[in-house]
Design a protein around this motif. Structure first.
Motif, PDB file in Angstrom:
ATOM      1  N   PRO A  39      14.147 -30.263   5.352  1.00  0.00           N
ATOM      2  CA  PRO A  39      13.633 -31.629   5.243  1.00  0.00           C
ATOM      3  C   PRO A  39      13.705 -32.153   3.808  1.00  0.00           C
ATOM      4  N   SER A  40      14.159 -33.382   3.664  1.00  0.00           N
ATOM      5  CA  SER A  40      14.464 -33.927   2.341  1.00  0.00           C
ATOM      6  C   SER A  40      13.241 -34.004   1.435  1.00  0.00           C
ATOM      7  N   ARG A  41      12.065 -34.273   1.978  1.00  0.00           N
ATOM      8  CA  ARG A  41      10.878 -34.385   1.111  1.00  0.00           C
ATOM      9  C   ARG A  41      10.432 -33.014   0.592  1.00  0.00           C
ATOM     10  N   ALA A  51      12.540 -30.578   0.066  1.00  0.00           N
ATOM     11  CA  ALA A  51      13.565 -30.303  -0.942  1.00  0.00           C
ATOM     12  C   ALA A  51      13.254 -31.048  -2.233  1.00  0.00           C
ATOM     13  N   ALA A  52      12.840 -32.309  -2.112  1.00  0.00           N
ATOM     14  CA  ALA A  52      12.525 -33.116  -3.294  1.00  0.00           C
ATOM     15  C   ALA A  52      11.383 -32.496  -4.095  1.00  0.00           C
ATOM     16  N   PRO A 110      18.793 -30.602   0.407  1.00  0.00           N
ATOM     17  CA  PRO A 110      18.314 -31.603   1.355  1.00  0.00           C
ATOM     18  C   PRO A 110      19.133 -31.685   2.637  1.00  0.00           C
ATOM     19  N   ARG A 111      20.285 -31.028   2.681  1.00  0.00           N
ATOM     20  CA  ARG A 111      21.067 -30.953   3.922  1.00  0.00           C
ATOM     21  C   ARG A 111      20.662 -29.743   4.750  1.00  0.00           C
ATOM     22  N   GLN A 112      19.936 -28.831   4.128  1.00  0.00           N
ATOM     23  CA  GLN A 112      19.579 -27.598   4.818  1.00  0.00           C
ATOM     24  C   GLN A 112      18.093 -27.506   5.165  1.00  0.00           C
ATOM     25  N   VAL A 125      22.485 -31.229  -3.772  1.00  0.00           N
ATOM     26  CA  VAL A 125      23.243 -31.750  -2.637  1.00  0.00           C
ATOM     27  C   VAL A 125      23.166 -30.863  -1.402  1.00  0.00           C
ATOM     28  N   ARG A 126      22.957 -29.559  -1.583  1.00  0.00           N
ATOM     29  CA  ARG A 126      22.888 -28.673  -0.415  1.00  0.00           C
ATOM     30  C   ARG A 126      21.477 -28.552   0.143  1.00  0.00           C
TER      31      ARG A 126
END
Length: 257
Positions: free
Chosen positions: A151-153, A155-156, A147-149, A144-145
């Motif tokens: 780029p979501s991809r 992070a993924a 992808p907020r900090q 949860v943290r």
């Protein structure tokens, strides 16, 4: 000062607290002793008016390798009620925290770092969320943290592959504030902490709160909610002291009121 287990050390100087995970033989992996010690140390820091900033670090050249899997198999409790993993990852602190990373900051260790407000790492630091490689999930903040900090991809990819990468690889995405030579993370974090500690404590606390909470605020309510938190600062004795000190060309003397 409260007593702490040998696995956690707390030192305070110049309004800065340094909390050290002290299990170097286990790369500072979190067992029940560490979790309870960190919880006690954070409570101590939060309650002390003479402390403005906290630093989290690890002994022996590593930050934290995450959950001690042997302790997990033994059934030790490393997630505390309302506080999360290691007594840290769901703890709400009014004061800023800096994570000073050396060596490995993996799994729950990386999630502890993501909890902090700032991160200092070294050119040798390795970070990652390898939980999936053990059939586990990064539910101490990684999912949860991260992808907020960043780029979501990106992070993924970190979450789903479980890859361990140099901290320098994540600096362009803003995960790391400062990248320094090996062995210098704590000193660099201390220099940042001293700068923060020299500022008005009410202003710092209000600023931190708005920075964290405003992510989820509706646009139409942003300034109203911000003003509820920040306008009292303008009416404080510290605000008057700050203005007077500037006019008189002297260092301010903060009272936190």
């Amino acid at each position: 000062m409260a007593d702490f287990p040998a696995t956690v050390d707390l030192q305070i100087a110049d309004h800065v607290a340094v909390v050290t995970i002290n299990r170097p033989d286990a790369r500072n992996a979190v067992d029940a002793s560490v979790a309870n010690g960190l919880a006690a140390a954070l409570d101590e820091v939060e309650s002390r008016p003479d402390v403005s900033v906290g630093i989290l670090t690890g002994a022996g050249g590593n930050f934290c390798a995450g959950m001690d899997l042997k302790a997990f198999v033994r059934g030790e409790v490393v997630r505390l009620p309302d506080r999360g993993f290691a007594g840290v990852t769901q703890f709400v602190s009014r004061k800023p925290w800096i994570a000073a990373l050396e060596g490995y900051a993996l799994a729950g260790g990386f999630e502890i770092a993501l909890w902090a407000d700032l991160i200092v790492a070294t050119v040798d630091t390795k970070v990652g969320l390898p939980e999936v490689k053990r059939g586990l999930v990064a539910n101490a903040g990684g999912l949860v943290r991260l992808p907020r900090q960043m780029p979501s991809r990106i992070a993924a990819e970190l979450v789903l592959t479980g890859d361990i990468v140099p901290a320098s690889q994540l600096q362009p995405f803003g995960i790391v504030n400062r990248l320094v030579a090996a062995g210098q993370a704590l000193e660099e974090a201390r220099q940042i902490a001293l700068k923060i500690a020299s500022n008005g404590p009410l202003a710092v606390a209000a600023s931190k709160r708005v920075l964290q909470e405003s992510i989820d605020w509706p646009r139409a309510e942003m300034f109203e909610r911000q003003n509820e938190i920040t306008l009292p600062v303008f009416a404080s004795a510290d605000a008057k002291e700050g203005a007077s000190a500037f006019a008189e060309k002297r260092a301010p003397v903060w009272r936190g009121e």
